[in-house]
Motif scaffolding. Structure first.
Motif, PDB file in Angstrom:
ATOM      1  N   VAL A 166      -5.844 -36.659 -45.993  1.00 40.72           N
ATOM      2  CA  VAL A 166      -5.590 -36.164 -47.366  1.00 40.72           C
ATOM      3  C   VAL A 166      -6.704 -36.010 -48.067  1.00 40.72           C
ATOM      4  N   SER A 167      -7.846 -36.709 -48.013  1.00 44.15           N
ATOM      5  CA  SER A 167      -9.043 -36.446 -48.827  1.00 44.15           C
ATOM      6  C   SER A 167      -9.519 -35.039 -48.871  1.00 44.15           C
ATOM      7  N   ALA A 205      -7.564 -33.190 -51.299  1.00 46.99           N
ATOM      8  CA  ALA A 205      -7.308 -33.822 -52.687  1.00 46.99           C
ATOM      9  C   ALA A 205      -7.441 -32.970 -53.870  1.00 46.99           C
ATOM     10  N   ILE A 243      -4.457 -31.348 -55.064  1.00 44.73           N
ATOM     11  CA  ILE A 243      -3.382 -32.038 -55.456  1.00 44.73           C
ATOM     12  C   ILE A 243      -3.472 -32.414 -56.954  1.00 44.73           C
ATOM     13  N   GLU A 296      -3.826 -34.650 -60.162  1.00 40.57           N
ATOM     14  CA  GLU A 296      -4.136 -36.067 -60.398  1.00 40.57           C
ATOM     15  C   GLU A 296      -3.004 -36.913 -60.590  1.00 40.57           C
ATOM     16  N   ARG A 326      -1.880 -37.901 -57.122  1.00 43.89           N
ATOM     17  CA  ARG A 326      -2.808 -38.708 -56.525  1.00 43.89           C
ATOM     18  C   ARG A 326      -3.052 -40.202 -56.996  1.00 43.89           C
ATOM     19  N   ALA A 327      -2.361 -40.255 -58.149  1.00 51.12           N
ATOM     20  CA  ALA A 327      -2.365 -41.681 -58.958  1.00 51.12           C
ATOM     21  C   ALA A 327      -1.196 -42.395 -58.725  1.00 51.12           C
ATOM     22  N   ASN A 328      -0.248 -41.826 -57.926  1.00 45.39           N
ATOM     23  CA  ASN A 328       0.966 -42.737 -57.846  1.00 45.39           C
ATOM     24  C   ASN A 328       0.670 -43.515 -56.642  1.00 45.39           C
ATOM     25  N   TRP A 362       1.224 -42.678 -52.923  1.00 45.49           N
ATOM     26  CA  TRP A 362       0.437 -41.481 -52.529  1.00 45.49           C
ATOM     27  C   TRP A 362      -0.426 -41.953 -51.151  1.00 45.49           C
ATOM     28  N   PRO A 363      -0.235 -41.415 -50.039  1.00 45.06           N
ATOM     29  CA  PRO A 363      -0.758 -42.086 -48.897  1.00 45.06           C
ATOM     30  C   PRO A 363      -2.251 -41.349 -48.770  1.00 45.06           C
ATOM     31  N   ALA A 364      -3.323 -42.021 -49.771  1.00 39.24           N
ATOM     32  CA  ALA A 364      -4.485 -41.544 -49.621  1.00 39.24           C
ATOM     33  C   ALA A 364      -5.324 -41.421 -48.178  1.00 39.24           C
ATOM     34  N   ASP A 365      -4.856 -42.365 -47.318  1.00 40.31           N
ATOM     35  CA  ASP A 365      -5.558 -42.424 -46.047  1.00 40.31           C
ATOM     36  C   ASP A 365      -4.779 -42.102 -44.841  1.00 40.31           C
TER      37      ASP A 365
END
Length: 145
Positions: free
Chosen positions: A82-83, A86, A89, A91, A94-96, A99-102
């Motif tokens: 995801v990174s 990013a 996407i 902001e 991404r702030a939710n 959001w599966p950041a990893d």
């Protein structure tokens, strides 16, 4: 003088690789290498950009006829973090907290109805698909338990 400027501009454009001329600037933060640009089957439907992300994942980026990103998909089974995408996407999404950041993604789809859909695997290995509104609202999040 005017002719000299036009000639210089033309020579500069010709010196750039063809792919660099056709890749939208919004993809620059992805750091793609090995870039190839192809028209879709019907060229008035847009183009496909094939490239490799810095981590080695190969992706296909579909652009609509106006050059906007419609979809990013891993090629030949590749997943991408995801990174790595990013910067594309919003902001608010991404702030939710959901959001599966990893996660490792197989597909990222920018829906024409102001939605972002993603598919892939969470850090714990479970498959998932999720849908977010561009304003950050979570619409749906399903996992294979």
């Amino acid at each position: 003088m005017k002719q000299a400027i036009l000639t210089a501009a033309l020579l500069t454009a010709l010196a750039l690789p063809v792919a660099a001329q056709q890749v939208p600037a919004e993809l620059d933060p992805l750091g793609l290498s090995d870039v190839q640009v192809r028209d879709k089957k019907h060229s008035d439907y847009g183009r496909v950009i094939l490239g490799t992300l810095p981590g080695g994942a190969r992706i296909a980026v579909e652009l609509d006829r106006d050059g906007r990103v419609e979809e990013i998909e891993g090629r030949r089974g590749d997943r991408f973090p995801v990174s790595a995408v990013a910067p594309l996407i919003p902001e608010a999404v991404r702030a939710n907290p959901a959001w599966p950041a990893d996660a490792m993604l197989e597909k990222l789809d920018f829906d024409h109805h102001d939605r972002i859909e993603i598919e892939g695997r969470l850090a714990d290995g479970r498959e998932f698909d999720a849908e977010f509104a561009r304003d950050g609202r979570l619409i749906d999040f399903d996992t294979d338990d």
